[in-house]
Design an enzyme around this catalytic site. Sequence first.
Site, PDB file in Angstrom:
ATOM      1  N   LYS A 197       0.832  -1.210   0.000  1.00  0.00           N
ATOM      2  CA  LYS A 197       0.000   0.000   0.000  1.00  0.00           C
ATOM      3  C   LYS A 197       0.869   1.264   0.000  1.00  0.00           C
ATOM      4  CE  LYS A 197      -3.814  -2.220  -0.392  1.00  0.00           C
ATOM      5  NZ  LYS A 197      -4.554  -3.015   0.562  1.00  0.00           N
TER       6      LYS A 197
HETATM    7  C1  LIG Z   1      -5.623  -4.100   0.874  1.00  0.00           C
HETATM    8  C2  LIG Z   1      -7.086  -3.883   0.900  1.00  0.00           C
HETATM    9  C3  LIG Z   1      -7.876  -4.190   2.015  1.00  0.00           C
HETATM   10  C4  LIG Z   1      -7.363  -4.939   3.191  1.00  0.00           C
HETATM   11  O1  LIG Z   1      -6.261  -4.363   3.778  1.00  0.00           O
HETATM   12  P1  LIG Z   1      -5.435  -5.228   4.847  1.00  0.00           P
HETATM   13  O2  LIG Z   1      -4.657  -4.181   5.589  1.00  0.00           O
HETATM   14  O3  LIG Z   1      -4.561  -6.154   4.058  1.00  0.00           O
HETATM   15  O4  LIG Z   1      -6.402  -5.934   5.704  1.00  0.00           O
HETATM   16  C5  LIG Z   1      -9.211  -3.864   2.006  1.00  0.00           C
HETATM   17  N1  LIG Z   1      -9.771  -3.279   0.927  1.00  0.00           N
HETATM   18  C6  LIG Z   1      -9.059  -2.989  -0.167  1.00  0.00           C
HETATM   19  C7  LIG Z   1      -9.745  -2.322  -1.314  1.00  0.00           C
HETATM   20  C8  LIG Z   1      -7.704  -3.304  -0.233  1.00  0.00           C
HETATM   21  O5  LIG Z   1      -7.004  -3.050  -1.340  1.00  0.00           O
END
Ligand SMILES: *Cc1c(COP(=O)(O)O)cnc(C)c1O
Length: 395
Positions: A197
């Site tokens: 991210k």
């Molecule tokens: C990455 C992601 C999540 C989940 O994030 P985590 O921190 O891995 O639990 C939820 N929604 C979207 C759209 C994502 O890309």
Amino acid sequence: MSTQPFLPFALPEIGEEEIQEVVNCLRSGWLTTGPKTRQFETDFEAMLNAAGGGVASGNKPVQAIAVNSATAGLHLALEAIGIGQGDEVIVPTHTFTATAEVVRYLGADPVFVDVLPGSLNIDPALVRAVITAKTKAIIPVHFAGLAADMSAIVAIAQEHGLKIVEDAAHALPCVVDSVAVGNLQTDAAVFSFYANKTITTGEGGMVVSRNPEIIKRCKTMRLHGINRDVFDRFTSKAPSWYYEVVAPGFKYNLTDLASAMGIHQLKKAELFRAKRQAIVDQYNSAFENLPVVLPQGAAAHGLHSWHLYVLRLSDQCPLTRDQFVEALYAQGIGCSVHYIPLHLQPYWRDTYQLKTENFPVSQKAYERMVSIPLYSKMTQTEIDRVINTVQSILA
Ligand SMILES: *Cc1c(COP(=O)(O)O)cnc(C)c1O
């Protein structure tokens, strides 16, 4: 086959500051939720409260609760707003499964809707069309880092008395109509610090809300339903061994090791965004005349966080998506597809009898889309390599 090294689709950018802070945390002897997590939360709050739509606009300050994933944060936020058995929560089909699975954790049912062809964000007109007496909330996703049509979604929620929890996993930092995501007129927003991210703590997330009741409930449920977290227990005046369990909570707290990274990643969030924006500008001009649909940019008074750069092959493109992906891999370029829509995933499709023909926009986008490498650490040589490879495949 390419003789060059494989170029991954995503990589984190970790500096000496993060490494030193993690080492400092290890040496301190306090590894779980403690002072570094509190600092990460207060820094996050300060950033949002200073941003557009923050306290200077007359709004109540936002508070932040660090969690061990965005999935955990979405679960906590939905629990805190009272989602339960038999409730319906509207979600886009074009998202990661986490957006919908958290609704099931609480025994409620996600209701899937299609997205808009430009932004690939949830279509407000379709949200309106699926509202029933059971509808309790909407989870808009700011796909790829471009904010959803929040003025329309907030208006619908107000009209029908619905709650809004934003899946802001892609949206740091992101601005819509001069307001930072996190400061919008919603009940909560949840950010992700997963490894790929826009900023990362390895695994991690942050729930933000202006509603002190929501924050209080998330804080309690984050740690076993205990009314004070470990840090408070060891620093306040009450006997350190005493605590009360007020609900069957979860184990969703973020470690200080992760927060040590987060403190420094957060400081660089805008720098990282600027670097990704500069790469996007190069991609956009390089791909302008290729048979592709370029990703939509932010509207006036907005900011795209550019978590993902999603190319879509146009109808004129002679290649299929799979052929394009294969050609990229043959040249050693990593890529991905965001997302296989939930209406195609066996669990969601079969449980809710979802039919592909009801999601034509997401379906077509899925069939033609590829996310190509986009991360702050990319060198000019790597950017040029991606550009040259895409041009040579599609020219
Ligand atoms: C990455 C992601 C999540 C989940 O994030 P985590 O921190 O891995 O639990 C939820 N929604 C979207 C759209 C994502 O890309």
